[in-house]
Scaffold this active site. Structure first.
Site, PDB file in Angstrom:
ATOM      1  N   ARG A   1       7.746  -5.709  -7.442  1.00 22.01           N
ATOM      2  CA  ARG A   1       8.486  -4.506  -7.359  1.00 22.01           C
ATOM      3  C   ARG A   1       9.633  -4.640  -8.172  1.00 22.01           C
ATOM      4  O   ARG A   1      10.508  -5.370  -8.449  1.00 22.01           O
ATOM      5  CB  ARG A   1       8.926  -4.552  -6.055  1.00 22.01           C
ATOM      6  CG  ARG A   1      10.172  -3.461  -5.558  1.00 22.01           C
ATOM      7  CD  ARG A   1      10.374  -3.328  -4.091  1.00 22.01           C
ATOM      8  NE  ARG A   1       9.183  -2.808  -3.217  1.00 22.01           N
ATOM      9  CZ  ARG A   1       9.250  -2.292  -2.269  1.00 22.01           C
ATOM     10  NH1 ARG A   1      10.534  -2.479  -1.480  1.00 22.01           N
ATOM     11  NH2 ARG A   1       8.379  -1.537  -1.577  1.00 22.01           N
TER      12      ARG A   1
ATOM     13  N   HIS B   1       4.541   4.590  -6.338  1.00 24.40           N
ATOM     14  CA  HIS B   1       4.233   3.460  -5.100  1.00 24.40           C
ATOM     15  C   HIS B   1       2.927   3.461  -4.809  1.00 24.40           C
ATOM     16  O   HIS B   1       2.546   4.061  -3.689  1.00 24.40           O
ATOM     17  CB  HIS B   1       5.366   3.861  -4.241  1.00 24.40           C
ATOM     18  CG  HIS B   1       5.500   2.808  -2.837  1.00 24.40           C
ATOM     19  ND1 HIS B   1       4.972   1.542  -3.153  1.00 24.40           N
ATOM     20  CD2 HIS B   1       6.308   2.773  -1.886  1.00 24.40           C
ATOM     21  CE1 HIS B   1       5.352   0.812  -2.089  1.00 24.40           C
ATOM     22  NE2 HIS B   1       6.091   1.639  -1.459  1.00 24.40           N
TER      23      HIS B   1
ATOM     24  N   GLN C   1       1.657   2.038  -0.972  1.00 25.50           N
ATOM     25  CA  GLN C   1       1.844   3.120  -0.104  1.00 25.50           C
ATOM     26  C   GLN C   1       0.918   4.078   0.262  1.00 25.50           C
ATOM     27  O   GLN C   1       0.603   4.342   1.261  1.00 25.50           O
ATOM     28  CB  GLN C   1       3.228   3.482  -0.135  1.00 25.50           C
ATOM     29  CG  GLN C   1       3.646   4.335   0.980  1.00 25.50           C
ATOM     30  CD  GLN C   1       4.059   3.334   2.164  1.00 25.50           C
ATOM     31  OE1 GLN C   1       4.717   2.368   1.996  1.00 25.50           O
ATOM     32  NE2 GLN C   1       3.477   3.816   3.339  1.00 25.50           N
TER      33      GLN C   1
ATOM     34  N   ASP D   1      10.466  11.153   2.507  1.00 28.78           N
ATOM     35  CA  ASP D   1      10.998   9.873   2.305  1.00 28.78           C
ATOM     36  C   ASP D   1      12.721  10.076   2.486  1.00 28.78           C
ATOM     37  O   ASP D   1      13.106  11.253   2.173  1.00 28.78           O
ATOM     38  CB  ASP D   1      10.346   9.361   0.887  1.00 28.78           C
ATOM     39  CG  ASP D   1      10.846   7.901   0.556  1.00 28.78           C
ATOM     40  OD1 ASP D   1      11.404   7.337   1.294  1.00 28.78           O
ATOM     41  OD2 ASP D   1      10.314   7.440  -0.409  1.00 28.78           O
TER      42      ASP D   1
ATOM     43  N   CYS E   1       7.021   6.560   4.646  1.00 32.40           N
ATOM     44  CA  CYS E   1       6.822   5.463   4.333  1.00 32.40           C
ATOM     45  C   CYS E   1       7.796   4.346   4.925  1.00 32.40           C
ATOM     46  O   CYS E   1       7.358   3.061   4.711  1.00 32.40           O
ATOM     47  CB  CYS E   1       6.450   5.160   2.704  1.00 32.40           C
ATOM     48  SG  CYS E   1       8.170   5.640   1.865  1.00 32.40           S
TER      49      CYS E   1
ATOM     50  N   ARG F   1      -0.539  -0.995   5.604  1.00 27.05           N
ATOM     51  CA  ARG F   1      -0.422  -1.625   4.489  1.00 27.05           C
ATOM     52  C   ARG F   1      -0.765  -3.197   4.167  1.00 27.05           C
ATOM     53  O   ARG F   1      -1.649  -3.401   3.219  1.00 27.05           O
ATOM     54  CB  ARG F   1       1.510  -2.039   4.112  1.00 27.05           C
ATOM     55  CG  ARG F   1       2.006  -0.615   3.886  1.00 27.05           C
ATOM     56  CD  ARG F   1       1.901  -0.125   2.487  1.00 27.05           C
ATOM     57  NE  ARG F   1       2.136  -0.798   1.322  1.00 27.05           N
ATOM     58  CZ  ARG F   1       3.498  -1.272   0.837  1.00 27.05           C
ATOM     59  NH1 ARG F   1       4.678  -0.285   1.507  1.00 27.05           N
ATOM     60  NH2 ARG F   1       3.801  -1.961  -0.039  1.00 27.05           N
TER      61      ARG F   1
HETATM   62  N1   CP Z   1       7.448   1.352   2.378  1.00 31.23           N
HETATM   63  C1   CP Z   1       7.949   0.302   1.796  1.00 31.23           C
HETATM   64  O1   CP Z   1       7.448   0.117   0.663  1.00 31.23           O
HETATM   65  O2   CP Z   1       8.784  -0.339   2.470  1.00 31.23           O
HETATM   66  P1   CP Z   1       9.559  -1.548   1.992  1.00 31.23           P
HETATM   67  O3   CP Z   1      10.849  -1.215   1.141  1.00 31.23           O
HETATM   68  O4   CP Z   1      10.391  -2.343   3.246  1.00 31.23           O
HETATM   69  O5   CP Z   1       8.571  -2.400   1.266  1.00 31.23           O
END
Ligand code: CP
Length: 314
Positions: A112, A139, A142, A228, A268, A296
């Site tokens: 990430r 992403h 997701q 989001d 998400c 997930r």
């Molecule tokens: N939706 C998501 O990626 O959650 P986090 O940021 O908690 O990993």
């Protein structure tokens, strides 16, 4: 010989949604269902026994951290967690050198980070598959979970309509790749100045992408309404401007009423009730956000397995 050099077949990464073919995505969804069913029955599924995943977090996470870590252990493997702060990345070690070293020691890497180019630079110097755990641009894990969740609740997404309400962020661009590949229509409504960038989306046919200035219009007839936060990670300095610009982009009961009667709501997470979504929608009967979050775990187990073992039957 380290695991990192023992993989058979071409090296595959999942840096954006379209790194997989449509057939491979459908395989992963079928495999996810099998893996999820076994998980619910407490049946062991140790296809990645003795394999090791390194996770690199340059931004905060709850769901991604827990789902990848729990998922890899459930597959029989193990996990190493690194953050910028507690690794040499925080002391300016080049991402290429980090990739060369980590990928000699583990079987799989999830990152990430900020720019997609930073992820691509890591992948270009990695001996093992690299997974995008979120970048500024995409992403994809997701969206795999979201579409699997849609299939569970509604059925095939082909020919359906997904309404994206709010910031044209990494999620929106990933939804667009999915719409192109899986044959559904994406409605996007974002405030002026926060829309999809023309040079990134190219020319899209109307059965793939329609953009709306009014979020209520984007929701009309949609089978899924999703949104989001107004300010994604890394854009916090824009917070006050965004609060003003996004005030009318709050998914509420009126928007859900404009959607198809069977419509579901996804987010998400993390969510800010009263900003991008009202509490009665996210906590209401059309919301599937907790299934979405759980999925997930299951889709990423199928993804990790696919990247290391290809398509299998066991
Ligand atoms: N939706 C998501 O990626 O959650 P986090 O940021 O908690 O990993």
């Amino acid at each position: 010989m380290s695991h990192a050099t023992s993989q058979t077949g071409p090296l595959r990464h999942f840096l954006q949604f379209r790194d997989l073919t449509t057939d491979e995505i459908n395989y992963i969804f079928a495999r996810t269902q099998l893996i999820k069913n076994k998980f619910k029955r407490y049946e062991a599924h140790h296809t990645l026994h003795d394999r090791n995943l390194a996770m690199v977090f340059e931004k905060a996470s709850t769901r991604t951290r827990v789902s990848f870590e729990a998922g890899m252990y459930q597959l029989g493997g193990s996990v190493i967690n690194l953050t910028t702060k507690d690794s040499q990345l925080g002391r300016a070690e080049p991402i290429e050198d980090t990739a060369r070293v980590i990928s000699r020691m583990v079987d799989l890497v999830m990152i990430r980070t900020f720019e997609q180019t930073r992820l691509e630079r890591f992948a270009a110097h990695s001996r093992v598959p690299v997974i995008n755990g979120l970048t500024n641009e995409f992403h994809p894990c997701q969206i795999l979970a979201d579409i699997f969740t849609f299939i569970e609740h509604v059925g095939s997404i082909k020919g359906k309509t997904v309404a994206w309400i709010g910031d044209a962020n990494n999620m929106a661009y990933t939804w667009l790749q999915a719409a192109e590949m899986l044959g559904f229509c994406l409605h996007v409504s974002a405030p002026k100045g926060y829309e999809l960038e023309a040079q990134r989306i190219g020319t899209q046919p109307a059965n793939v992408l329609k953009q709306f200035s009014n979020p209520l219009d984007a929701c009309r007839g949609a089978h899924l309404v999703t949104t989001d936060v107004w300010t994604s990670m890394g854009f916090e300095t824009e917070n006050e401007d965004r609060r003003r610009a996004f005030a009318n982009w709050c998914v509420d009961a009126g928007m859900m009423a404009a959607a198809d009667p069977s419509a579901i709501f996804m987010h998400c997470l993390p969510a800010h009730r009263g900003e991008e979504v009202t509490g009665d929608v996210i906590d209401g009967p059309q919301s599937v956000v907790w299934d979405e979050a759980e999925n997930r775990l299951h889709v990423q187990k199928a993804l990790m397995e696919f990247l290391l073992l290809g398509q299998i039957n066991s």
